[in-house]
Design an enzyme around this catalytic site. Sequence first.
Site, PDB file in Angstrom:
ATOM      1  N   LYS A 139     -56.583  56.143  14.289  1.00  0.00           N
ATOM      2  CA  LYS A 139     -56.476  56.900  13.014  1.00  0.00           C
ATOM      3  C   LYS A 139     -57.477  56.452  12.076  1.00  0.00           C
ATOM      4  O   LYS A 139     -57.265  55.388  11.638  1.00  0.00           O
ATOM      5  CB  LYS A 139     -55.197  56.728  12.635  1.00  0.00           C
ATOM      6  CG  LYS A 139     -54.740  57.620  11.181  1.00  0.00           C
ATOM      7  CD  LYS A 139     -53.610  57.225  10.505  1.00  0.00           C
ATOM      8  CE  LYS A 139     -53.460  57.718   9.157  1.00  0.00           C
ATOM      9  NZ  LYS A 139     -52.507  57.515   8.249  1.00  0.00           N
TER      10      LYS A 139
ATOM     11  N   GLY B 190     -48.422  57.652  -0.187  1.00  0.00           N
ATOM     12  CA  GLY B 190     -47.532  56.873  -0.990  1.00  0.00           C
ATOM     13  C   GLY B 190     -46.827  57.652  -2.064  1.00  0.00           C
ATOM     14  O   GLY B 190     -46.036  56.891  -2.903  1.00  0.00           O
TER      15      GLY B 190
ATOM     16  N   ALA C 296     -49.352  61.825   5.115  1.00  0.00           N
ATOM     17  CA  ALA C 296     -49.449  61.177   3.565  1.00  0.00           C
ATOM     18  C   ALA C 296     -48.852  62.404   2.587  1.00  0.00           C
ATOM     19  O   ALA C 296     -49.081  63.640   2.617  1.00  0.00           O
ATOM     20  CB  ALA C 296     -51.025  61.155   3.216  1.00  0.00           C
ATOM     21  N   GLY C 297     -48.104  61.455   1.712  1.00  0.00           N
ATOM     22  CA  GLY C 297     -47.400  62.307   0.723  1.00  0.00           C
ATOM     23  C   GLY C 297     -46.237  62.856   0.952  1.00  0.00           C
ATOM     24  O   GLY C 297     -45.338  63.594  -0.109  1.00  0.00           O
TER      25      GLY C 297
ATOM     26  N   ASN D 127     -44.527  57.586   6.373  1.00  0.00           N
ATOM     27  CA  ASN D 127     -44.174  56.123   6.502  1.00  0.00           C
ATOM     28  C   ASN D 127     -43.446  55.960   5.035  1.00  0.00           C
ATOM     29  O   ASN D 127     -42.216  55.534   5.269  1.00  0.00           O
ATOM     30  CB  ASN D 127     -45.680  55.539   6.455  1.00  0.00           C
ATOM     31  CG  ASN D 127     -45.345  53.818   6.482  1.00  0.00           C
ATOM     32  OD1 ASN D 127     -44.395  53.487   6.311  1.00  0.00           O
ATOM     33  ND2 ASN D 127     -46.544  53.088   6.557  1.00  0.00           N
ATOM     34  N   THR D 128     -44.063  55.933   3.990  1.00  0.00           N
ATOM     35  CA  THR D 128     -43.499  55.587   2.628  1.00  0.00           C
ATOM     36  C   THR D 128     -41.769  56.179   2.516  1.00  0.00           C
ATOM     37  O   THR D 128     -41.042  55.296   2.392  1.00  0.00           O
ATOM     38  CB  THR D 128     -44.344  55.742   1.422  1.00  0.00           C
ATOM     39  OG1 THR D 128     -45.499  55.269   1.816  1.00  0.00           O
ATOM     40  CG2 THR D 128     -43.630  55.354   0.098  1.00  0.00           C
TER      41      THR D 128
END
Lengths: 66, 255
Positions: free
Chosen positions: B95, B156, B182-183, B204-205
């Site tokens: 990635k 994040g 992301a986001g 993830n976050t």
Amino acid sequence: MKIIVNGEDRQAPPGITVAAYVATLGFDPETVVVELDGQILGRFEYDERRLAEGAELELIRFVGGG
Amino acid sequence: MLTIAGKTFSSRLFTGTGKFSSPQVMREALERSGSEMVTVALRRVDLADPADDIMRVLDRERFFFLPNTAGARNHKEAVRLARLARASGGGDWVKLEVTPDPRTLLPDPVDTLLATEELVKEGFVVLPYINADPILALRLQEAGAAAVMPLAAPIGTNRGLVTRYQIEIIIQQATVPVVVDAGLGAPSHAAQAMEMGADAVLVNTAIAVAGDPVAMADAFRQAVIAGRLAFKAGLGRVSDQAAASSPSSGLEFIR
């Protein structure tokens, strides 16, 4: 002799192999990637390559990330 | 089934492994997520803690590891990290992340393209993390990227599909899988991305920092399945004018 491991000054027996030195630090050599003097080593080289005075080692492994 | 570079995945939820409160919570959450692909980063080992090893925590039979180049600020650093990942037995997949600005963590499009070209030449399977730029997505596809990973919002931030319109265009044009990355801060965000036709999402976050990461992983798992089902089922048209769902005839008896 003096070597540099991940930016830290360390002592190592002259002529020790990469595999043996990594093991003395408590790491399973199979679980780390090694750069010796800026060059990535293949796993098969750990037993062959020996450390010289002033050698710069980077020990790297996978960590959590996104 | 989702296929990327010849490898098939039954789960369309990819998960990150950062920011979890403990390795045990991470393992349980990732198992509950149903994810088959997890991202990992590369860093110097902690010389004081040789036992701290994510590879001992996660079952490599169950999870396909996708090493990232997070922390790279330019294409040279990214290529170096990718080579290290491969040397560590991480396989040929990467990635690709090139983020020069720590404040926004927005990806550098020029260096991402340069690194993609270089890594494809070296035989890597490259999944570049990009801003939601449809033209860049096409350029990367032409350069041999195996998928494109446009951001919904900066890493994040949990802001959801801020780039919705651009991602719609990317999905329309792409011939490689589109992984929205992301986001995505809530399961509804992930469901929206899947409803739009994204091939997968990476989270993830939102899972790692949830009050109960294991339950949140389950919520994302279900949301991704729901969104995909809805996309395949075909969403109804959006209209400015109301259209009654109940029959307009047969009401004479109340008039």
